[in-house]
Motif scaffolding. Structure first.
Motif, PDB file in Angstrom:
ATOM      1  N   ASN A  21       0.858  -1.184   0.000  1.00 44.47           N
ATOM      2  CA  ASN A  21       0.000   0.000   0.000  1.00 44.47           C
ATOM      3  C   ASN A  21       0.894   1.235   0.000  1.00 44.47           C
ATOM      4  OD1 ASN A  21      -1.883   2.002   0.320  1.00 44.47           O
ATOM      5  ND2 ASN A  21      -2.601   1.339   2.332  1.00 44.47           N
ATOM      6  N   CYS A  24      -0.295   4.386   2.357  1.00 43.00           N
ATOM      7  CA  CYS A  24      -0.552   4.260   3.787  1.00 43.00           C
ATOM      8  C   CYS A  24       0.219   5.308   4.593  1.00 43.00           C
ATOM      9  CB  CYS A  24      -0.166   2.865   4.256  1.00 43.00           C
ATOM     10  SG  CYS A  24      -0.586   2.521   5.980  1.00 43.00           S
ATOM     11  N   ASN A  44      -8.026  10.535   7.300  1.00 48.48           N
ATOM     12  CA  ASN A  44      -8.450   9.205   7.745  1.00 48.48           C
ATOM     13  C   ASN A  44      -8.358   8.163   6.637  1.00 48.48           C
ATOM     14  OD1 ASN A  44      -9.064  10.150  10.316  1.00 48.48           O
ATOM     15  ND2 ASN A  44     -11.242  10.432   9.880  1.00 48.48           N
ATOM     16  N   LEU A  45      -8.416   8.607   5.385  1.00 51.13           N
ATOM     17  CA  LEU A  45      -8.348   7.688   4.252  1.00 51.13           C
ATOM     18  C   LEU A  45      -7.112   6.805   4.287  1.00 51.13           C
ATOM     19  CD1 LEU A  45      -9.337  10.079   1.313  1.00 51.13           C
ATOM     20  CD2 LEU A  45     -10.676   8.119   2.101  1.00 51.13           C
ATOM     21  N   LYS A  47      -5.250   5.769   6.965  1.00 53.86           N
ATOM     22  CA  LYS A  47      -4.949   5.018   8.179  1.00 53.86           C
ATOM     23  C   LYS A  47      -4.639   3.559   7.845  1.00 53.86           C
ATOM     24  CE  LYS A  47      -7.796   7.510  11.602  1.00 53.86           C
ATOM     25  NZ  LYS A  47      -8.978   7.348  12.487  1.00 53.86           N
ATOM     26  N   ARG A  48      -3.717   2.991   8.596  1.00 56.74           N
ATOM     27  CA  ARG A  48      -3.382   1.574   8.400  1.00 56.74           C
ATOM     28  C   ARG A  48      -4.453   0.665   8.980  1.00 56.74           C
ATOM     29  NH1 ARG A  48       1.475  -0.470  11.781  1.00 56.74           N
ATOM     30  NH2 ARG A  48      -0.161  -0.346  13.355  1.00 56.74           N
ATOM     31  N   PRO A  51     -11.281   0.463   9.378  1.00 55.54           N
ATOM     32  CA  PRO A  51     -12.235   1.440   9.894  1.00 55.54           C
ATOM     33  C   PRO A  51     -13.045   0.864  11.051  1.00 55.54           C
ATOM     34  CG  PRO A  51     -12.404   1.217   7.501  1.00 55.54           C
ATOM     35  CD  PRO A  51     -11.544   0.101   7.982  1.00 55.54           C
ATOM     36  N   GLY A  67     -13.367   7.950   8.496  1.00 52.40           N
ATOM     37  CA  GLY A  67     -13.076   8.042   7.075  1.00 52.40           C
ATOM     38  C   GLY A  67     -13.098   9.500   6.656  1.00 52.40           C
ATOM     39  N   ASP A  97     -12.591   1.783  -0.037  1.00 55.02           N
ATOM     40  CA  ASP A  97     -13.324   1.105   1.031  1.00 55.02           C
ATOM     41  C   ASP A  97     -14.390   2.042   1.610  1.00 55.02           C
ATOM     42  OD1 ASP A  97     -14.183  -0.250   3.293  1.00 55.02           O
ATOM     43  OD2 ASP A  97     -12.173  -0.602   4.098  1.00 55.02           O
ATOM     44  N   ARG A 193     -11.571   4.315   3.546  1.00 54.83           N
ATOM     45  CA  ARG A 193     -10.135   4.140   3.304  1.00 54.83           C
ATOM     46  C   ARG A 193      -9.863   4.132   1.798  1.00 54.83           C
ATOM     47  NH1 ARG A 193     -10.354   4.866   7.983  1.00 54.83           N
ATOM     48  NH2 ARG A 193      -9.485   3.629   9.702  1.00 54.83           N
ATOM     49  N   LYS A 195      -6.764   2.599  -0.400  1.00 52.45           N
ATOM     50  CA  LYS A 195      -5.513   1.855  -0.435  1.00 52.45           C
ATOM     51  C   LYS A 195      -5.026   1.788  -1.883  1.00 52.45           C
ATOM     52  CE  LYS A 195      -6.327  -0.795   3.754  1.00 52.45           C
ATOM     53  NZ  LYS A 195      -6.365  -2.118   4.401  1.00 52.45           N
TER      54      LYS A 195
END
Length: 399
Positions: A21, A24, A44-45, A47-48, A51, A67, A97, A193, A195
């Motif tokens: 990713n 990330c 927030n998109l 974040k590892r 959600p 998100g 996501d 998210r 990725k």
């Protein structure tokens, strides 16, 4: 030693999920612009962690969401944001996501990309919940001409954020280096998210020939191309940046069921077991490896008893054939020992150099073998890049 065959990917999951990713936050990805962040900020998109949803959580602007969520648009246009990849590289697919965004997800999305010579100096700082882009921010981002960036995902209908439909997988074919991604949502809404799966692409002409480089690192173009088991954590994690934050940030297998009921060791204290687990990495550049670090950080009651590392050189066609055969032993390349079997310790940084590391000459791929099972947080393979007549392998064939 008996090997478990590589697990087949679920039929519903595309092959590109085994890649890294590149966007990330732990790889250095960041959102540098967003038109609107009223309900939830665009950062927030990246974040590892997966959600989450907290039914009782609200902010002064509305429902708290894990998100990026924009307000219900009442002006012309649509919402969009720009992500600066932590690791520039070649993108093979996306996961848009929409988890938990069920009545408020962005109904359509498209994606544009660019490779910028100069990294923009602006970024978004702090908690931007309840905010929108200012006129000065729109003026600054306009200089990037992102409207004209290459569209690699046309406007596509998104699915709502229920567990069975939240992952909008988008495979792409775009064999060019990318530094920035523009995510467009139409007209507004929420995405949990983003990725960006791909392989880092480093400019090796800038690396002095005598410098030791981690040839397997994510940032240097290393990638996992095969593995036997990833029950608790994918082996792509072991080439990530820094030390692992926890066990979930490493590679961990299930417990092997073929272990003897009563365990015994040899004269070196290594368990005598019939089976093992393995992960195969393609180096970012062929090279001669002279120093190895294997880190079992956080793995205290579940570290491998021992490990060994093998290496070989493969052409792109050879790699593709082996990937299609799931690296079956009857079609396996001629692996050469790079690191003989070593007893491992819990939660420990193991360093190997000098006579411990066998001189194998230039290699393009390595296979980490652990016995009987367990977890590894990081693997560093330090060496000197060398020129190689074989061209660098192409994207992995679909399983």
């Amino acid at each position: 030693m008996a090997n478990r065959p590589m697990q087949k990917a679920a039929s519903s999951q595309p092959h590109f999920l085994q890649f890294n990713n590149l966007a990330c936050e732990t790889a250095g990805g960041k959102v540098i612009f967003a038109t609107d962040e009223w309900f939830a900020p665009a950062r927030n998109l990246l974040k590892r962690d997966p959600p989450e949803f907290i039914a009782s959580a609200f902010t002064e602007y509305g429902k708290w969401m894990d998100g990026w969520e924009t307000r219900r648009k009442r002006i012309p246009g649509h919402d969009w944001c720009i992500v600066q990849l932590g690791v520039p590289g070649v993108i093979h697919g996306f996961d848009v996501d929409t988890s938990f965004f069920t009545g408020n997800y962005g109904p359509y999305a498209s994606i544009q990309v660019a490779c910028l010579d100069q990294i923009p100096s602006f970024t978004l700082e702090g908690d931007r919940t309840g905010m929108a882009a200012s006129p000065s921010q729109f003026e600054a981002v306009a200089k990037l001409n992102s409207d004209s960036w290459k569209e690699i995902v046309p406007m596509t209908e998104m699915k709502p954020g229920y567990s069975e439909s939240c992952h909008n997988y988008l495979s792409v074919t775009y064999p060019h280096r990318v530094t920035h991604v523009r995510l467009n949502i139409y007209p507004d809404g929420g995405i949990a998210r983003l990725k960006v799966y791909g392989i880092g692409k480093k400019d090796w002409s800038t690396v002095p020939g005598q410098d030791l480089v981690d040839l397997a690192a994510l940032v240097n173009g290393g990638v996992c191309v095969g593995y036997s088991d990833a029950h608790y954590g994918h082996p792509r994690n072991i080439i990530a940046l820094g030390r692992a934050d926890n066990m979930g940030d490493g590679w961990e297998t299930a417990r092997r069921l073929d272990r003897p009921k009563v365990l015994r060791v040899d004269e070196k204290g290594i368990l005598q077991v019939p089976g093992c687990e393995w992960a195969i990495l393609r180096l970012g550049h062929p090279g001669i490896i002279s120093k190895i670090e294997l880190d079992t950080n956080h793995f205290k009651g579940n570290f491998p008893d021992s490990c060994k590392i093998e290496a070989c050189s493969l052409t792109p066609d050879e790699e593709n054939r082996l990937t299609l055969s799931q690296w079956r032993s009857d079609k396996s390349p001629k692996w050469r020992i790079l690191l003989p079997p070593q007893k491992l310790k819990a939660d420990h940084r193991h360093l190997f150099s000098g006579e411990s590391v066998v001189h194998c000459g230039p290699v393009s791929h390595v296979r980490l073998v652990i016995a009987p099972d367990g977890g590894v947080s990081r693997l560093r393979l330090w060496g000197r890049p060398v020129s190689n007549n074989a061209t660098h392998p192409q994207p992995i064939s679909k399983l």
